[in-house]
Design a protein around this motif. Sequence first.
Motif, PDB file in Angstrom:
ATOM      1  N   ASP A   4       0.848  -1.194   0.000  1.00  0.00           N
ATOM      2  CA  ASP A   4       0.000   0.000   0.000  1.00  0.00           C
ATOM      3  C   ASP A   4       0.885   1.246   0.000  1.00  0.00           C
ATOM      4  O   ASP A   4       2.109   1.164   0.165  1.00  0.00           O
ATOM      5  CB  ASP A   4      -0.966  -0.012   1.193  1.00  0.00           C
ATOM      6  N   GLN A  23      -8.144   4.341   5.375  1.00  0.00           N
ATOM      7  CA  GLN A  23      -7.474   3.122   4.933  1.00  0.00           C
ATOM      8  C   GLN A  23      -7.828   2.777   3.495  1.00  0.00           C
ATOM      9  O   GLN A  23      -8.696   3.392   2.877  1.00  0.00           O
ATOM     10  CB  GLN A  23      -7.844   1.968   5.857  1.00  0.00           C
ATOM     11  N   THR A  59      -5.923  -0.905   7.579  1.00  0.00           N
ATOM     12  CA  THR A  59      -5.799  -1.583   6.285  1.00  0.00           C
ATOM     13  C   THR A  59      -5.447  -3.060   6.430  1.00  0.00           C
ATOM     14  O   THR A  59      -5.999  -3.909   5.716  1.00  0.00           O
ATOM     15  CB  THR A  59      -4.749  -0.862   5.413  1.00  0.00           C
TER      16      THR A  59
END
Length: 287
Positions: free
Chosen positions: A8, A62, A94
């Motif tokens: 991410d 998130q 997340t």
Amino acid sequence: MSIQILADSGCDLPYSFLQEHDITLIPLIVRLNDQDYEDLITIQPKQVYDAMRSGQIVKTSQVSPLKLKEVFTHYAKEKRPCIYIAFSSQLSGTYQTAMMIRAEVLEEYPDFQLTIIDSKCASLGLGLVVAKAAQLAQKGMPYEQLCETVSEYCRHMEHIFTVDDLEFLARGGRISKTSAFVGGLLNIKPLLHVEDGKLIPLEKIRGRKKVFKRMLELMEERGVDLQKQTIGISHGDDEEAALELKKQIEEKFGCTDFLVYPIGGAIGAHAGPGTVALFFLNKQMEA
């Protein structure tokens, strides 16, 4: 089939770096002017910092569950083994959401090989782990060994950072507005680190010059074989300060391999412009 590394945007590696090294980006969400943006894709760090300097409030959230499902399902259909190295679960939801979506996808694709690792890391601390994982995946390291190696890197990644303006931490509720005001008057620069995935204050130091000196002292105390490592330095739209810290590290430790990048919008929205962060390993790694 080679292993696909997923990360991410909490890793703070530029989109160009991720593309070049075949790392799949899963963006965190940045909210500005009542509009949601995908970190590093539809909004760039400079836009976030400029907005903060002008007094605008930037919020974050998130990774979208829909985005996670889309990415996981894509690789499940390809039957491609994946490792998702996630932003610290202590700083974002997340990781927990990704575990939930993984379970959903496995119901439909039970043979899908997907390991989600809670890195307990942030910014380029996470980025260094992700970059190493991609390198080892491309070299053909077996899946289980790669998962173990990534987890080991995560456990031994040091994060040391300072923020330039306490006001941004105050806006996010991290400190009181009174503390921010007094700190600003006194030119106080808080020094923080990450411990088990959490942000922990270390010291308050007056002036950036002294902060950098202390960062190098901590690096010397905690680091191992620093000249053989890739050192990470991330910054909140203050490349000049990051390069100054890099120069000091080169002179003191003889390090030659660095990643120096801006802090992305999702993390920068909380740390603010002028943040400088340093990342290195506290253990010698074989891989």
